[in-house]
Design an enzyme around this catalytic site. Sequence first.
Site, PDB file in Angstrom:
ATOM      1  CB  SER A 226     -21.057 -33.957  -5.436  1.00  0.00           C
ATOM      2  OG  SER A 226     -20.471 -33.971  -4.155  1.00  0.00           O
ATOM      3  CG  ASP A 452     -14.527 -29.963  -6.015  1.00  0.00           C
ATOM      4  OD1 ASP A 452     -14.881 -29.952  -4.817  1.00  0.00           O
ATOM      5  OD2 ASP A 452     -15.293 -30.244  -6.945  1.00  0.00           O
ATOM      6  CG  HIS A 482     -18.615 -29.304  -4.848  1.00  0.00           C
ATOM      7  ND1 HIS A 482     -17.688 -30.320  -4.959  1.00  0.00           N
ATOM      8  CD2 HIS A 482     -19.795 -29.907  -4.550  1.00  0.00           C
ATOM      9  CE1 HIS A 482     -18.284 -31.473  -4.730  1.00  0.00           C
ATOM     10  NE2 HIS A 482     -19.560 -31.251  -4.488  1.00  0.00           N
TER      11      HIS A 482
END
Length: 513
Positions: A226, A452, A482
């Site tokens: 991320s 995602d 995610h």
Amino acid sequence: MPNPSRPRAAALTASAVLMAALLAACGGSGHGDLTKQKLRWKDCPAPSEAEGGGSAPSPLPGGTKWQCATMLAPLDWGKPKGDTIGIALIRAKADGPAKDRIGSLIFNFGGPGGSGVTTLPAFGEDYAALRTRYDLVSFDPRGVGRSAPVLCESDSQLDTFFQQDATPENTAEQRQLIARTKKFNDACEQRSKKILPHVRTTDAARDMDLMRQVLGDAKLHYFGISYGTELGGVYAHLFPQHVGRAVFDAVVDPTETTEEGALSQARGFQLALDNFAEDCTSKVEDCPVGDSADDVKNRIAKLLKDLEKKPIPGIFPRQLTETEATNGIAQALYSKDFWEYLTEGLEQAYYGDGRVLMLLSDSLNGRSENGEYSNIVPANLAINCSDEKPRYTPAYIQSKLPGFRRVSPVFGDYLAWGMASCTDWAVPGAADHPDVHAPGSAPILVVGNTGDPATPYEGARAMVDALGKGVAVELTYRGQGHGAYDSRNKCVQKAVNDYLLTGRTPKPGTVCT
């Protein structure tokens, strides 16, 4: 919407804990060449409130204990011999033969604002294959957890802050939102004035290069997830010659402005919601939250509108508001494993019970069951506002609402108004977007997930292009949630493990399903 870690973490003596806290909070004086410092690894303390609280981490299967240490880093990298702060580290030593050890593998799990010291033990078993050749290492980036944490409002004030109306529908509500945001931002400046100018991603990247040297590695081996992919890209730009084997998973688009990123997230969360609705209504048994995918989404939109007018009981004594329900829905979309809780939460909310959606919202905001908050939201805001140059007025946001609503009827307004968070921030933003161009870097494996919600798939290709020709190798995972590696997809994990353990990259364009 930050992506909070799942906190857990173990026990230093009281004096050592106090010393680490003083270093982190106040900073010490200069200490000469910080690359020569020796880390004092000891059993980990239980996580601090800023890290999310909880218990000390249990040993890994086989008995390996987690160890913690504090690394001194310059408060201001422009004055490297000036005041220092403490950067909290955690590690589990490699369990393979010493001759096969490659070095340390440093993790950043994203946010920004997530505590790596609490997150790595929570996922430690998932990286067992990597520990055969690496010490697994993570850290609380500056401004986060035990590393000079950014602090703003009290726990009770945060309860009120997260219940506010974040999607104003008239001028009076807009003024109230902006005033409440300014009050929060002013509290950050008052309580964290010393650290606020020094939490940019470039500062954290320089900390990582110091970490590399203190850990004794010639190259930085790295696993970024991320926001951790943005941090990794900035590191590669600043220190391309020091990049070792690096993996970027759940990839941030480094070319987007704040507005473009918010619009992409609106599109990504809407796609994830569409996929949830299709999944629920395609099952053999009846979907309890709608008769068709469109019905599911229409009922959610109506629920949110109803909650704006009249909240329902949540976790006593708090009421579930539209804002917290939106947060809870978003949190459940981060992983397909949470979809069953989203179904349960929606079903209960339709009958006037907001507890499950509030639990999900609390998780996103870093609130523990005892009412204490980690500092993930203050840290997230401080790092983003220090990085991102644009500042948006209410009039500008108002003009952009139609575009946001087109891509997401559920999340559009929420994410558009979120752009006002930095308007009154005390520290100016650094740039429109990060520079990750890294000619000369070793290969970086970039993993994008087509489903995602938080870092849409298109960001992976943008990162590949921005890193520059010949640097990145792209891997696609056709999945939900995610990130890709922690989905436990065997194809993804084999490709990542092969690269980190042997240096062999997958064939460019490889797709895992």
